[in-house]
Design an enzyme around this catalytic site. Structure first.
Site, mmCIF file in Angstrom:
data_model
loop_
_atom_site.group_PDB
_atom_site.id
_atom_site.type_symbol
_atom_site.label_atom_id
_atom_site.label_comp_id
_atom_site.label_asym_id
_atom_site.label_seq_id
_atom_site.Cartn_x
_atom_site.Cartn_y
_atom_site.Cartn_z
ATOM 1 N N ASP A 165 0.389 -7.812 -14.094
ATOM 2 C CA ASP A 165 -0.057 -9.202 -14.133
ATOM 3 C C ASP A 165 0.802 -10.040 -15.070
ATOM 4 O OD1 ASP A 165 -2.043 -9.464 -12.251
ATOM 5 O OD2 ASP A 165 -3.662 -8.861 -13.590
ATOM 6 N N HIS A 194 0.826 -1.201 0.000
ATOM 7 C CA HIS A 194 0.000 0.000 0.000
ATOM 8 C C HIS A 194 0.865 1.257 0.000
ATOM 9 C CE1 HIS A 194 -3.595 -2.295 0.392
ATOM 10 N NE2 HIS A 194 -3.355 -2.704 1.613
ATOM 11 N N GLU A 221 -2.160 -10.050 -20.511
ATOM 12 C CA GLU A 221 -1.758 -10.238 -19.116
ATOM 13 C C GLU A 221 -1.248 -11.635 -18.820
ATOM 14 O OE1 GLU A 221 -4.857 -8.044 -16.439
ATOM 15 O OE2 GLU A 221 -5.910 -8.779 -18.216
ATOM 16 N N CYS A 265 -0.293 -0.380 -20.167
ATOM 17 C CA CYS A 265 -0.919 0.351 -19.068
ATOM 18 C C CYS A 265 -0.441 -0.126 -17.702
ATOM 19 C CB CYS A 265 -2.441 0.261 -19.153
ATOM 20 S SG CYS A 265 -3.093 -1.424 -19.106
#
Length: 562
Positions: A448, A189, A424, A495
């Site tokens: 990913d 985070h 991905e 992205c």
């Protein structure tokens, strides 16, 4: 100058300032608190929960406004854990056995923390969420005051063993020159918030960080993955000399005239102004799942339509790429009653759910998107997440046809947008030719793609060294996808986080990417890098990098080219 302390740089930024330690764990031992009657202790715990709930709701609102809806969503999980009966029952049992509320909280949440720390993937990161809630409750119960991280002295380099979401959300980029933590990885985070706020940050430094004295001069060199104590003059100049990066509202070209689109990733329309202010050409990733979060039922077709039109109108001369609902994995939605999965990143997520149990939601979303494509002057593109097979793609395309037919029957105006998929998975890379022949574009999600190619969870610090898009295997997967797209007259963008790293902009130009999409804060520097790049030399760099056999060789190749 001391030897650089290696860590994981999570922003392509650097800063210099004065060390200030953040040690929130300095409080009385919960087990030493004398308990009152169980009924009194339960009331104290309930009052602490109520105050914590109010704090979390306020922080969620502030974070959504300052940082973004995607980052703010973490506080939704905190609210759920705050009232989770599997934990609160443990607090109640400890109180019934004669413990004070402090001890009950420490035991119940400590047990949950220990349990999550023993897991892998996104579940391991829940330990920090639990730690955040535990520490908040203990502070409230003890009457302690929270260190105000919003008003740190200007030029502070914040040091901590770890930073929780509620800690990092308070940081002011105008005051904080950078931060470093002993624990954490690129997907913690703290790292995600640092990138969104544009704060230089190095995480995962280890115990060596703990030896830095309060008040020391510290350089945070996130570009080179290092923390430097008492830096010499050369280092000071390097980390403090900021390029005067012009915000360019117009599209940019390489030095030899090749235009490359530079777009923004966002989760809600509240982030549109920030993207425009940083010079985004459009939106390269609109994460629509955030329309579905923090509510008791899904948005209807009209609400979605209005949100997508707002995005399109913000970029009347640009392109808006909307990703259809991508839930499951790390983005569960409570009202959909998704079953818990042992390994959700390899489970029922993305297009798999949209074609099955969420087909009704998929239909309403496609109808809203087709209606949006007929509005305004911008260009709408729609992409499907986690497509791995041609069967999945064909089913998704059939769903688009069905949505168009239903609108036509109702006499509602619509247009068919550009259609694409996220690249991905290794399966999508291997099937890229067949997929591209059916589509208008690809967009590579390097976060990913890296974890699936390298079999290394992006949530697991133990394998963080493997979760890196500069590993030769990942670079070759990117290259193969670019070739397949161009061979089939499709454009291809990126992205994932790699797109927003200015240190690899030249490499991405050389690999042939037509579009790069990123957090808005890094758009000006990436645009500047594109204008300084010659495609011939960039292609030579890409060829050398693709020929490397180790990540270190790739990095050295990039460094030598600068």
């Amino acid at each position: 100058m001391s030897e650089p302390l290696p860590g994981v740089g999570v922003t392509p930024l650097s800063g210099l300032g004065t060390a200030r330690w953040y040690r929130p764990d300095e409080r009385p031992d919960p087990e030493s608190v004398e308990a009152a009657a169980p009924e009194t202790e339960r009331e104290r715990f309930a009052d602490a929960q109520a105050q914590a709930r109010e704090e979390i709701e306020t922080e969620r609102e502030n974070t959504a406004e300052r940082v973004g809806e995607e980052e703010a969503a973490v506080f939704d999980a905190h609210l759920q854990f705050l009232d989770d009966p599997q934990i609160t029952d443990g607090v109640d049992e400890a109180i019934e056995d004669g413990a004070a509320a402090e001890a009950g909280v420490a035991r119940a949440y400590g047990s949950a923390i220990e349990q999550f720390e023993g897991m892998e993937g996104m579940m391991a990161e829940r330990a920090d969420d639990m730690r955040d809630i535990r520490d908040r409750l203990l502070r409230i119960l003890s009457g302690g005051e929270r260190m105000d991280l919003e008003t740190l002295p200007e030029g502070t380099v914040l040091l901590a063993e770890r930073l929780t979401p509620s800690d990092t959300a308070q940081l002011d980029p105008e005051r904080v020159a950078g931060f470093a933590t002993a624990t954490g990885g690129r997907t913690s985070h703290a790292a995600i918030f640092a990138r969104s706020l544009g704060i230089p940050a190095v995480v995962g430094v280890g115990e060596d960080l703990l030896a830095i004295d309060e008040g020391a001069d510290v350089a945070i060199d996130a570009t080179n993955d290092a923390v430097i104590v008492d830096p010499d003059e050369e280092t000071r100049e390097r980390v403090t000399t900021s390029r005067d990066i012009e915000v360019r509202s117009e599209p940019v070209e390489t030095a030899d005239g090749v235009e490359i689109e530079v777009a923004a990733n966002l989760g809600t329309t509240a982030e549109l102004d920030g993207a425009v202010d940083q010079g985004a050409d459009g939106i390269g990733l609109y994460r629509t799942e955030f329309l579905f979060l923090d509510r008791e039922q899904p948005p209807d077709e009209d609400e979605q339509f209005e949100s997508y039109v707002d995005a399109l109108e913000a970029f009347p001369d640009g392109r808006v790429v909307v990703r259809t609902l991508d839930i499951g994995g790390d983005k569960p939605i409570p009202y959909l009653d998704a079953e818990a999965e042992e390994n959700p990143f390899l489970g029922n997520r993305g297009i798999r759910r949209s074609l099955d149990e969420d087909s009704d939601l998929f239909e309403s979303q496609l109808r809203a998107l087709l209606r949006t494509a007929a509005e305004g002057d911008g260009r709408l593109s729609v992409m499907f997440p986690l497509v791995s097979t041609t069967e999945e793609l064909d089913a998704a395309l059939d769903a688009v046809d069905a949505a168009a037919e239903s609108l036509d029957e109702e006499g509602i105006e619509y247009e068919r947008p550009e259609l694409g998929v996220m690249i991905e998975t290794p399966a999508a890379v291997m099937m890229a030719d067949e997929l591209a022949s059916r589509l208008d574009f690809f967009s590579i999600g390097t976060n990913d793609l890296s974890q699936y190619v390298m079999a290394a969870s992006r949530e697991n610090d133990a394998v963080a060294h493997l979760h890196d898009p500069l590993h030769p295997a990942v670079l070759r997967a990117i290259h193969r996808s670019v070739e397949a797209a161009h061979d089939n007259d499709a454009w291809i963008g990126m992205c994932g986080e790699m797109a927003g790293d200015p240190s690899v902009t030249k490499l991405l130009v050389g690999l042939g990417l037509d579009e790069l999409s990123m957090s808005a804060v890094t758009i000006p520097e990436v645009k500047a890098g594109i204008t300084e790049t010659d495609t011939e030399s960039a292609e030579e760099l890409a060829e050398r990098a693709l020929g490397a056999s180790t990540k270190l060789e790739v990095r050295e190749t990039i460094t030598d080219s600068q």
